[in-house]
Motif scaffolding. Structure first.
Motif, short mmCIF file in Angstrom:
data_model
loop_
_atom_site.label_atom_id
_atom_site.label_comp_id
_atom_site.label_asym_id
_atom_site.label_seq_id
_atom_site.Cartn_x
_atom_site.Cartn_y
_atom_site.Cartn_z
N ARG A 99 0.83 -1.21 0.00
CA ARG A 99 0.00 0.00 0.00
C ARG A 99 0.86 1.25 0.00
O ARG A 99 0.61 2.21 -0.73
CB ARG A 99 -0.92 0.00 1.22
CG ARG A 99 -2.20 -0.75 1.03
CD ARG A 99 -3.22 -0.43 2.13
NE ARG A 99 -2.71 -0.60 3.47
CZ ARG A 99 -2.81 -1.70 4.19
NH1 ARG A 99 -3.40 -2.75 3.68
NH2 ARG A 99 -2.31 -1.75 5.40
N GLU A 100 1.91 1.25 0.85
CA GLU A 100 2.79 2.42 0.92
C GLU A 100 3.52 2.63 -0.41
O GLU A 100 3.66 3.76 -0.88
CB GLU A 100 3.79 2.26 2.07
CG GLU A 100 3.18 2.42 3.43
CD GLU A 100 2.49 3.75 3.62
OE1 GLU A 100 3.05 4.79 3.23
OE2 GLU A 100 1.37 3.76 4.16
N GLY A 106 1.85 6.34 -6.74
CA GLY A 106 0.74 7.20 -7.15
C GLY A 106 1.12 8.67 -7.04
O GLY A 106 0.81 9.47 -7.92
N THR A 107 1.79 9.02 -5.95
CA THR A 107 2.23 10.40 -5.76
C THR A 107 3.23 10.80 -6.84
O THR A 107 3.13 11.89 -7.41
CB THR A 107 2.87 10.56 -4.37
OG1 THR A 107 1.92 10.16 -3.38
CG2 THR A 107 3.29 11.99 -4.11
N LYS A 114 1.33 16.09 -13.36
CA LYS A 114 1.16 17.53 -13.15
C LYS A 114 2.27 18.30 -13.86
O LYS A 114 2.02 19.33 -14.50
CB LYS A 114 1.17 17.87 -11.66
CG LYS A 114 -0.12 17.57 -10.96
CD LYS A 114 -0.03 17.96 -9.49
CE LYS A 114 -1.28 17.63 -8.73
NZ LYS A 114 -1.17 17.98 -7.30
N ALA A 115 3.51 17.80 -13.72
CA ALA A 115 4.64 18.47 -14.37
C ALA A 115 4.47 18.44 -15.89
O ALA A 115 4.69 19.45 -16.57
CB ALA A 115 5.95 17.80 -13.97
N LYS A 116 4.06 17.28 -16.42
CA LYS A 116 3.86 17.18 -17.87
C LYS A 116 2.72 18.09 -18.32
O LYS A 116 2.83 18.75 -19.36
CB LYS A 116 3.56 15.73 -18.27
CG LYS A 116 4.76 14.83 -18.26
CD LYS A 116 4.41 13.42 -18.69
CE LYS A 116 5.63 12.53 -18.66
NZ LYS A 116 5.31 11.14 -19.03
N ALA A 117 1.64 18.14 -17.54
CA ALA A 117 0.51 19.00 -17.89
C ALA A 117 0.93 20.47 -17.84
O ALA A 117 0.58 21.25 -18.73
CB ALA A 117 -0.66 18.74 -16.95
#
Length: 192
Positions: A99-100, A106-107, A114-117
């Motif tokens: 899970r971790e 996932g992070t 986000k960086a690519k967007a």
């Protein structure tokens, strides 16, 4: 006295026990009882006791074997339970670790996206700015040409002579547009 004596003699002839003899059996009774008891004891010892001992020994062996088997089964069950609990603890720890790791991945993926967007948005914005600047330059050139032509025609009509000389025409158009830009700059400064 004779009566007394004759009563004692009569009692002796009847053979009824008197006194302590009441509690002690006769000697022949004791002898025959002992013979019968010895015969029964020998028969019991020879014929009944060995099979009985054999059955009791077999049962004791079975019970001991059953107890040993039960103890071994209990020990095996305890070991299996301990192993199962250990495996369950390991599985829980592994699930928590997975899970971790998934959260961390996932992070990372979200941050990467986000960086690519953001990068894509910056590129699109820059492309749009360049396109707008190119269209503005194109519009300015087109506008200069049209305004120059119109201004030349208008000045020719006002002055009454032809301004078809391109150098002269270019100076007039440039001066007109510079004045137009200066007036727009003054107007925008007043609004601000």
């Amino acid at each position: 006295m004779t009566a007394h004596f004759s009563a004692a003699l009569a009692a002796a002839q009847t053979d009824e026990p008197q006194g302590i003899e009441l509690f002690l059996p006769a000697g022949y009774d004791v002898l025959w009882s002992a013979v019968v008891l010895v015969i029964i004891a020998v028969a019991f010892y020879k014929f009944i006791l060995p099979p009985m001992n054999k059955i009791l020994d077999e049962r004791a062996t079975l019970i001991e074997g059953g107890i040993e088997k039960a103890e071994a089964a209990q020990k095996a069950a305890d070991e299996a339970l301990a192993k199962q609990q250990e495996l369950l603890a390991e599985a829980r720890a592994e699930a928590a670790q997975v899970r971790e790791e998934a959260r961390a991945e996932g992070t990372v993926i979200v941050n990467d996206l986000k960086a690519k967007a953001s990068e894509e948005a910056g590129r699109i914005t820059e492309t749009a700015h360049r396109q707008i600047e190119a269209e503005r330059q194109s519009a300015v050139v087109s506008l200069r040409t049209e305004v120059g032509t119109l201004a030349t025609e208008l000045a020719s009509k006002i002055v009454g002579e032809s301004l078809e000389d391109s150098a002269r025409q270019s100076r007039v158009v440039d001066r007109f547009l510079d004045e137009l830009e200066a007036s727009q700059a003054v107007a925008s400064n007043k609004e601000a």
